[in-house]
Structures are given as C-alpha cells and as structure tokens.
Design an enzyme around this catalytic site. Structure first.
Site, mmCIF file in Angstrom:
data_model
loop_
_atom_site.group_PDB
_atom_site.id
_atom_site.type_symbol
_atom_site.label_atom_id
_atom_site.label_comp_id
_atom_site.label_asym_id
_atom_site.label_seq_id
_atom_site.Cartn_x
_atom_site.Cartn_y
_atom_site.Cartn_z
ATOM 1 C CB THR A 13 62.213 44.346 33.542
ATOM 2 O OG1 THR A 13 62.933 43.232 34.497
ATOM 3 C CG2 THR A 13 63.415 45.614 33.955
ATOM 4 C CB VAL A 14 60.331 47.029 29.637
ATOM 5 C CG1 VAL A 14 59.839 48.085 28.669
ATOM 6 C CG2 VAL A 14 61.790 46.644 29.441
ATOM 7 N NE ARG A 46 53.675 33.784 37.364
ATOM 8 C CZ ARG A 46 54.480 33.582 36.404
ATOM 9 N NH1 ARG A 46 55.634 34.569 36.186
ATOM 10 N NH2 ARG A 46 54.558 32.418 35.533
ATOM 11 C CE LYS A 103 66.288 42.925 22.580
ATOM 12 N NZ LYS A 103 66.176 43.000 24.015
ATOM 13 C CB VAL A 130 67.406 49.986 18.721
ATOM 14 C CG1 VAL A 130 68.801 50.476 18.430
ATOM 15 C CG2 VAL A 130 66.729 49.120 17.570
ATOM 16 N N GLY A 132 67.504 50.827 24.569
ATOM 17 C CA GLY A 132 67.021 51.244 25.839
ATOM 18 C C GLY A 132 66.498 52.485 25.915
ATOM 19 C CB ILE A 134 70.091 55.737 23.601
ATOM 20 C CG1 ILE A 134 71.036 55.260 24.791
ATOM 21 C CG2 ILE A 134 70.962 56.745 22.889
ATOM 22 C CD1 ILE A 134 72.323 54.750 24.592
ATOM 23 C CE LYS A 202 69.267 45.496 21.983
ATOM 24 N NZ LYS A 202 70.188 45.435 23.143
ATOM 25 N N GLY A 299 67.145 48.228 31.256
ATOM 26 C CA GLY A 299 66.595 48.574 32.553
ATOM 27 C C GLY A 299 65.135 48.958 32.696
#
Length: 433
Positions: A13-14, A46, A103, A130, A132, A134, A202, A299
């Site tokens: 995702t990241v 993959r 983290k 920590v 996301g 922010i 965190k 996200g």
C-alpha cells in the site's frame, strides 16, 4: 547539485503510493528538493499487475537495492522486524541513507539502528512511521525545538478509532471489527490494532522524540479496546465524556509515563471530536502550550506524503554533500537522558468505574467507604432503577485523580465485597488541563 537516486523496497500500500506520488509530482518535488529524485530500482516479493514501472529495474530480492552502488537512499517499506532490520543495517553498512515507514522496527530496534547510522554518518528518517501523513515528528523535532515538552497524547491508530466511533451508535465491538476488516481498515489478524500494540510502537517514538530519551517500547503499558462495551460508551457520554483509545506519554521529575489504553476525554475537547479512521496528536510545550496535529493516519498516498517529505529532506543534503542536519530523535546523542519508564501503578488518573451491585440497602455506602479508605474521592455517581435486572444494578462512578496503585487496591476490595458481582470495569479519564 547532483541528482539523487532512490531504491524502493516493498510495493504494498505505502510502496505503491510512494512510487505513484514520486512519479506524478516529480517536477514539483525536484523544485522543492533542489535536485531530481530518480527511482532507479524497485524490489518486492512479486510484481504488481496494476502498476506500470516503465523501464525501472525490478527485482524480488530486496538486498539487490542495498547492494546497488548507484542507490543513494533506500526506502524500506516491507514492514516487520527481522528482515527489515537486516535490510536497514545492511544499507547503513553500505553508506546509504534510509527512509522508513516501519514504526515497529524503529520502536523495537531504533536505538541500535540510530547508533549504527550515527557511526556511519548516514541518515535514518522515519516520519511516516507515526500518524501516517501528519508531519508530527517534524513538528516535535523542529517546530517545537524551543520547548520543554511536558506531555504528548494521541489517537494514533485509525482502526481502533473507527471501531469506537461506530460503537457510539450502540453496535457491539465484534460487529464493528468485522466491518472494519471488510473495509480494509483492519487486518485479518487485528491484534496489533485493537490490543494497542501498533499505537504503543508509535507512542514509543513520539515520547523519545519529545523528551529526548531512548526508545523503550518493552517498558510501556498497553491495554486494548476489545473489552469496551456500548453500555460504557453511552454512559460515558451521559457524564459528558467520550471514550478514545489514546497513547499518552508524560514527562515527570522521576521518569516518564508511557501508556496506551481506552480513555475518557471531555466531549468539549478537540481531540474528542476526531472520529473514524483519522488520527490526532496533542503536544504540550512549556512555551507554546497545547498544539494539535490532525489528519489521515494511514493510507497509500497519505503515508507516501510523509515518506517523500523524508526523501526530500535527505536528498537536499545528499545533493550538496552536507551531513545530517537534525539528530535522529531531535536531541544530540550526548543530550539524550536515560529516564526510566514508570510502572503503571505510579501513574495518576481519574477513573470511570462500573460496579455490578446487588440491590440491597447499604451497598452504595459500602462502596463509598472502600473508595474513601483508599483516598479516592467521588466526582459523580449514577445508578438507574430502570436498569435493575435479576436483583443486580450497575453503579457508575467517576472519581477524582488518584494514583493507580490506590485504585488497584480499592478495586480488589470492591470485587471481594459480598454486595458486588463480577469484575469492576475500569476506564481511565484525562482532562488535559
């Protein structure tokens, strides 16, 4: 200024979010960094059919990135402990800078990693680990550099916050957790989120950056939300409070508090209004007072925003050949204080108590007497005749601030009373005054 070359390890995702934002906003990012930032190698378990990597070399061996002499910055986005630690230490040995969103890695192995990086003269940046997207680490290390930070408190796990938000409508924990999993907010094994381990990772980092102390994850107190009921959420609301799952770090003369647990917060406080999967962190400094940092705590592109901010910071230094500008934890190594983490019994808090009492004369007097004997003052008490069932009735008590040790002793005696049934429900309360 020379171009800076980046190798990305992990296309989850990241990782995918970082690739997408770096390529989409390449010109804008170069304008801010003062140099071009080029992705020259990508490693993942993959390939992804939904991503066009163009002519960027792809490998399934993450160590190919570390061993590529043309890579300046290794971006570690594989997660976990052991392999990630091995990867990061190998990158440091090879003289490469590291940007990570991991983290757990920093909270558990950060002291060793930072020490190795210091000796090697490279940067390890971890803003994305920590809260996301922010930029709270940057705010603490740079924006609040003039302040003595007294305490930090935050909603730092979006999954737990989503569950508690939805439970305000009277829904049960298990039902909302299942929904969170279906929506992708919670993992198939949600333990790290709902039992507070993710938040504790965190909080460990926030406390170290805020207070200038070593990372001490294993010494913190962690309590999850799986035992919170809609009943307690509703009655907390009647008392003027909202239940949030908070990480709280507080600096005291005798050490630091490091704790994650469900917490009653006054409904009027800004952080009580942070709902859904959003995060928020309160930081209290002696000069500036309370500040709050709010936004998406997870996200793909939100977290990528923080990853790339770190890449830009490192790239600026690399492109002009300068050394690291900001210490890893915001304090020079010789200024880090080895303050101990205080045991939970030494913490002071107010408390919400729910006691199941037998419907007999004198029960409230007996309960009040036990609390009084342990120096615990009652702020409010609630008992509804309409909730009487099978000769038992819930008694809700909100106390003044008291030491946890005293509360533990009182609860033990309350549970031993012939006039009570079952365990006492205890939720801590904070006003942040």
């Amino acid at each position: 200024m020379k171009d800076v070359n980046v190798g990305i390890c992990g296309l989850g995702t990241v990782g995918s979010g970082t690739f997408n934002v770096l390529t989409r906003n390449a010109r804008l990012i170069a304008g801010r960094a003062g140099c071009s930032i080029n992705i020259i190698r990508i490693a993942s378990r993959r390939p992804r059919d939904d991503m066009d990597l163009g002519d960027i070399p792809f490998t399934t061996d993450i160590f190919d990135v570390v061993n590529d002499p043309s890579v300046d910055i290794v971006v570690e986005l594989i997660g976990g402990y052991d392999t990630a630690k091995e990867l990061v230490l190998a990158a440091i040995r090879n003289g490469k800078h590291v940007v990570t969103a991991n983290k757990a890695l920093i909270a558990v192995h950060g002291n060793e990693i930072f020490d190795a990086a210091q000796k090697a003269g490279v940067v390890v940046a971890y803003e994305a680990g920590v809260a996301g997207g922010i930029p709270v680490i940057k705010a603490i290390r740079e924006g609040m550099a003039a302040n003595r930070i007294d305490w930090i408190a935050g909603i730092i796990n979006g999954t737990g916050n989503y569950i508690l938000t939805e439970m305000r409508a009277g829904r049960e924990f298990a039902e909302v957790l299942k929904e969170a999993q279906e929506l992708g907010y919670a993992e198939a094994d949600p333990t790290f989120d709902v039992e507070g381990i993710d938040a504790a990772h965190k909080l460990t980092i926030l406390a170290s950056a805020g207070f200038g102390v070593p990372l001490q994850f294993e010494k913190g107190f962690t309590e999850g939300i799986s035992k919170i009921t809609p009943y307690d959420i509703a009655h907390a609301e009647l008392l003027g409070y909202r239940i949030k799952h908070l990480g709280i770090a507080r600096r005291r003369e005798d050490g630091i508090e490091l704790r994650v647990h469900p917490t009653l917060i006054p409904q009027s406080h800004l952080i009580a209004k942070v709902d859904g999967v959003l995060n928020a962190v309160l930081v209290d400094g002696d000069a500036v007072g309370q500040t709050m940092y709010y936004g998406p705590g997870a996200g793909d592109e939100a977290t990528a925003s923080a990853v790339i901010a770190d890449i830009v910071d490192v790239a600026r230094a690399v492109s002009i050949g300068s050394e690291q500008r900001i210490p890893y934890l915001g304090f020079e190594p010789e200024a880090v204080e080895d303050l101990s983490v205080l045991p939970m019994e030494d913490v002071h808090s107010a408390y919400y108590l729910r006691i199941t009492a037998l419907d007999r004369p004198g029960v409230l007097a007996n309960i009040s007497s036990i609390l009084s004997e342990h120096g615990i003052n009652i702020e409010s008490i609630m008992q509804k005749e309409s909730e009487l069932k099978d000769g038992r009735i819930p008694v809700i008590i909100l106390t003044h601030t008291v030491q946890e040790r005293q509360m533990n002793q009182a609860i033990e005696e309350l549970e031993a009373l012939a006039d009570t049934d079952g365990q006492v429900v205890r939720i801590r309360a904070e006003n942040f005054n």
